[in-house]
Design an enzyme around this catalytic site. Structure first.
Site, mmCIF file in Angstrom:
data_model
loop_
_atom_site.group_PDB
_atom_site.id
_atom_site.type_symbol
_atom_site.label_atom_id
_atom_site.label_comp_id
_atom_site.label_asym_id
_atom_site.label_seq_id
_atom_site.Cartn_x
_atom_site.Cartn_y
_atom_site.Cartn_z
ATOM 1 C CG HIS A 222 59.551 19.036 61.930
ATOM 2 N ND1 HIS A 222 59.355 17.755 62.658
ATOM 3 C CD2 HIS A 222 60.809 19.281 61.999
ATOM 4 C CE1 HIS A 222 60.462 17.214 63.333
ATOM 5 N NE2 HIS A 222 61.281 18.293 62.868
ATOM 6 C CG ASP B 54 67.024 23.513 59.371
ATOM 7 O OD1 ASP B 54 67.652 23.786 60.188
ATOM 8 O OD2 ASP B 54 66.517 22.444 58.951
HETATM 9 N N1 CMC Z 1 56.377 23.907 51.651
HETATM 10 C C1 CMC Z 1 55.489 23.591 51.062
HETATM 11 N N2 CMC Z 1 54.543 22.647 51.489
HETATM 12 C C2 CMC Z 1 55.135 21.672 52.231
HETATM 13 C C3 CMC Z 1 56.233 21.851 52.983
HETATM 14 C C4 CMC Z 1 57.205 22.888 52.639
HETATM 15 N N3 CMC Z 1 58.347 23.239 53.229
HETATM 16 N N4 CMC Z 1 56.548 20.752 53.742
HETATM 17 C C5 CMC Z 1 55.472 20.019 53.462
HETATM 18 N N5 CMC Z 1 54.654 20.580 52.754
HETATM 19 C C6 CMC Z 1 53.206 19.962 52.088
HETATM 20 C C7 CMC Z 1 53.561 18.758 51.120
HETATM 21 O O1 CMC Z 1 53.721 19.284 49.882
HETATM 22 C C8 CMC Z 1 52.699 17.816 51.293
HETATM 23 O O2 CMC Z 1 51.234 18.584 50.691
HETATM 24 P P1 CMC Z 1 50.272 17.578 49.994
HETATM 25 O O3 CMC Z 1 49.685 16.885 51.065
HETATM 26 O O4 CMC Z 1 48.964 18.762 49.535
HETATM 27 O O5 CMC Z 1 50.916 16.684 49.273
HETATM 28 C C9 CMC Z 1 52.045 18.047 52.602
HETATM 29 O O6 CMC Z 1 52.750 19.176 53.311
HETATM 30 C C10 CMC Z 1 52.874 16.908 53.793
HETATM 31 O O7 CMC Z 1 54.398 17.170 53.290
HETATM 32 P P2 CMC Z 1 55.381 15.723 53.339
HETATM 33 O O8 CMC Z 1 56.789 16.094 52.487
HETATM 34 O O9 CMC Z 1 54.746 14.464 52.809
HETATM 35 O O10 CMC Z 1 55.725 15.475 54.860
HETATM 36 P P3 CMC Z 1 56.991 14.877 55.548
HETATM 37 O O11 CMC Z 1 56.499 14.635 57.015
HETATM 38 O O12 CMC Z 1 57.274 13.435 54.707
HETATM 39 O O13 CMC Z 1 58.224 15.662 55.356
HETATM 40 C C11 CMC Z 1 59.468 17.610 55.585
HETATM 41 C C12 CMC Z 1 58.686 16.639 56.363
HETATM 42 C C13 CMC Z 1 60.315 18.300 56.845
HETATM 43 C C14 CMC Z 1 60.667 16.847 54.906
HETATM 44 C C15 CMC Z 1 58.899 18.585 54.808
HETATM 45 O O14 CMC Z 1 58.186 19.337 55.586
HETATM 46 C C16 CMC Z 1 59.790 19.137 54.078
HETATM 47 O O15 CMC Z 1 60.430 18.850 52.933
HETATM 48 N N6 CMC Z 1 60.269 20.643 54.219
HETATM 49 C C17 CMC Z 1 61.272 21.269 53.863
HETATM 50 C C18 CMC Z 1 62.778 20.930 54.136
HETATM 51 C C19 CMC Z 1 63.001 21.367 55.617
HETATM 52 O O16 CMC Z 1 62.749 22.595 56.028
HETATM 53 N N7 CMC Z 1 63.381 20.467 56.497
HETATM 54 C C20 CMC Z 1 63.951 20.628 57.604
HETATM 55 C C21 CMC Z 1 63.142 20.033 58.763
HETATM 56 S S1 CMC Z 1 63.349 20.289 60.520
HETATM 57 C C22 CMC Z 1 65.032 20.336 60.790
HETATM 58 C C23 CMC Z 1 65.575 18.924 60.722
HETATM 59 O O17 CMC Z 1 64.888 18.219 61.518
HETATM 60 O O18 CMC Z 1 66.418 18.417 60.137
#
Ligand code: CMC
Length: 379
Positions: A262, A316
Site C-alpha cells: 500500500h 483487497d
Molecule cells: N507484491 C510484491 N512486492 C511488492 C508489492 C506486492 N504487492 N507491492 C509493492 N511491492 C514492492 C515493490 O516491488 C517495491 O520493491 P523494491 O523497492 O524492491 O523495488 C516496493 O515494494 C515498493 O513498491 P511500489 O510499487 O513502489 O509502491 P507504491 O507505493 O508505488 O505502490 C501499490 C503501492 C499498492 C500500487 C503496490 O503495493 C501494488 O502494486 N500492490 C498490488 C496491487 C494492490 O493490491 N493494490 C490495492 C491497493 S489497496 C486498495 C486500494 O486503495 O485500492
C-alpha cells in the site's frame, strides 16, 4: 523549473488537499472516519449511517438516521431510460466498463445535472449512492438474460442490492456481511480515485463527471481492481498444495502479488485485520474454507518474504474471499468497491467545492527544445 517546485513521482510525498472525512496513520495501521476507528464502525454501524457520518462529520440521532435512510432509499429506483440503455449493452461487456458508462449516463436523466448549488449536489450524491447498486444489478441480470428487478426503497442498500442481483431475498447474515464490506471501503483519504474525483469537480465540472472519473480510476489493478486480481490468483492456484510453488515463482520473478502493499500503510491495513477474521467466519459458514486457507498460506509466505519492506495484506486481499463466499461473481468485486466508495467520493467533492481551487500541478518537461519544423515532404 521555478525554485518553489520539486518533482515528486507519484505524488507520494505531496499533500494535495485538506480533508476532515478520514484519517490514516500508515505507520501504526490506523484508519478513522471523522475520528471514529474503522473497527468500531465495522462492528456497530451501517453503510447508511457511515455515509451520514462522512457527509455531516457526526453520527446521526435515531430520528436523523431514519429520515436520512428514507430520503436516500427513495432515490433508488432507476429512471426507465437507464434500463433501456442497459439493455443496449453487449452482454460480454466487463461490468466496470458498464458501470462507468452508466454512472455517466445518470446525468442525462437528471434535470439538476449542472446545478452546482450545495443542495443540488447533495441530492445528486444521494441519487448516485442509492442508484449504483441497481445499476450493477441491472447490468448483471441483463448479461445473464434475466429480467431486471426494480429497487425497493423500503430496504437497506446492501440487502436490496443482493435481492436485485440474485432475484431472492438474502439472509440477514449475507446482507450484514456485505454491509460491513461497504463500511470498510467507504472512504480512504486521498486515494487515486478520490483524487481523480476532486480534480474533476475542482474544474467546476459536475458531480456525475467526477464520479465517472472516479469509477474509471478505481478500475485499475493497482487500485480497486486488485480485489479481482486476488480472486484470479486464487482461482489460478486452485488448491492449498499448489500455493507454495506458485508463490515461489512469483517471488523469484519479482512479480507484484495482488492484495499486498500500500502507498500509505507500511503496517497491517486495519481494514484487512478486520476482514481477515470476517472472511474466515463467512468462508466457514458457506463452505469456502479452501479459499481462506489458501489466502492464509499466501499471507504467511509473503510475510516471510516481504514484511521487512512494510508489505502486508491490504483491504483487497481478504475482501476477495469474502465476496466469493457471498456468491458474488469475480468481475463484480470492483463494482462493489465503487458502490461503497461513492459515499467517500461524493463527500470529498462537496468538501472540495467548499473553498475550491483548481488542482493543476506541473510536469517537468524532458523533451528537446528549438527543433526546426520539417515539412512533410522532407521527413
Ligand atoms: N507484491 C510484491 N512486492 C511488492 C508489492 C506486492 N504487492 N507491492 C509493492 N511491492 C514492492 C515493490 O516491488 C517495491 O520493491 P523494491 O523497492 O524492491 O523495488 C516496493 O515494494 C515498493 O513498491 P511500489 O510499487 O513502489 O509502491 P507504491 O507505493 O508505488 O505502490 C501499490 C503501492 C499498492 C500500487 C503496490 O503495493 C501494488 O502494486 N500492490 C498490488 C496491487 C494492490 O493490491 N493494490 C490495492 C491497493 S489497496 C486498495 C486500494 O486503495 O485500492
Amino acid at each position: 523549473m521555478p525554485a518553489a517546485l520539486h518533482f515528486d513521482k507519484g505524488l507520494a510525498n505531496t499533500i494535495a488537499a485538506e480533508t476532515s472525512l478520514s484519517f490514516i496513520d500508515g505507520e501504526k495501521g490506523v484508519l478513522e472516519y471523522v475520528g471514529i476507528d474503522i473497527d468500531s464502525l465495522a462492528r456497530q454501524s451501517t453503510f447508511e449511517e457511515t455515509t451520514f457520518l462522512l457527509w455531516r462529520r457526526r453520527l446521526p440521532t435515531s430520528g436523523e438516521l431514519s429520515a436520512f435512510e428514507r430520503e436516500l432509499h427513495a432515490h433508488a429506483p432507476l429512471p426507465h431510460g437507464m434500463l433501456d440503455l442497459v439493455r443496449l449493452f453487449p452482454r460480454s461487456a466487463p461490468p466496470m466498463h458498464a458501470l462507468r458508462t452508466l454512472v455517466s449516463a445518470l446525468a442525462l436523466f437528471d434535470a439538476e445535472a449542472d446545478d452546482s448549488s450545495p443542495a443540488a449536489n447533495e441530492r445528486k450524491s444521494m441519487r448516485l449512492i442509492a442508484r449504483t447498486p441497481g445499476l450493477i444489478a441491472a447490468f448483471d441480470r441483463h448479461r445473464k438474460g434475466k429480467p431486471i428487478l426494480e429497487a425497493d426503497p423500503s430496504a437497506g442498500l446492501a440487502r436490496d442490492f443482493l435481492r436485485m442481483l440474485n432475484g431472492a431475498e438474502p439472509t440477514a447474515a449475507m446482507a450484514q456481511a456485505l454491509d460491513v464490506c461497504l463500511i470498510l471501503h467507504a472512504d480512504h483519504g486521498l486515494n487515486a480515485s478520490t483524487f481523480g474525483a476532486r480534480v474533476t469537480i475542482a474544474t467546476l465540472s459536475d458531480m456525475y463527471s467526477a464520479m465517472a472519473t472516479a469509477v474509471g480510476t478505481l478500475k485499475g489493478p493497482l487500485h480497486g481492481g486488485a480485489n479481482e486480481g486476488v480472486m484470479q490468483m486464487l482461482e489460478e492456484i486452485g488448491s492449498i498444495d499448489a500455493v507454495d510453488g506458485y508463490m515461489r515463482e512469483k517471488l523469484a520473478n519479482k512479480d507484484k502479488v495482488m492484495g499486498f502493499g500500500h502507498r500509505v500503510y507500511k503496517a497491517y491495513d486495519p481494514r484487512a485485520t478486520y476482514l481477515k477474521t470476517f472472511a474466515e467466519k463467512i468462508a466457514r459458514d458457506t463452505g469456502n474454507e479452501r479459499l481462506f486457507e489458501m489466502s492464509k498460506r499466501i499471507e504467511s509466505i509473503m510475510h516471510e518474504a516481504v514484511a521487512a519492506k512494510g508489505i502486508y495484506p491490504n483491504v483487497d486481499f481478504y475482501s476477495a474471499t469474502t465476496y466469493a463466499s457471498l456468491g458474488l461473481d469475480l468481475d463484480l468485486f470492483t463494482c462493489i468497491f465503487a458502490m461503497s466508495r461513492m459515499a467517500g467520493w461524493t463527500g470529498h467533492c462537496i468538501e472540495q467545492l467548499d473553498g475550491n481551487r483548481l488542482i493543476r500541478p506541473h510536469a517537468e518537461y524532458t523533451g528537446p527544445h528549438g527543433v526546426a519544423y520539417t515539412t512533410i515532404d522532407r521527413r
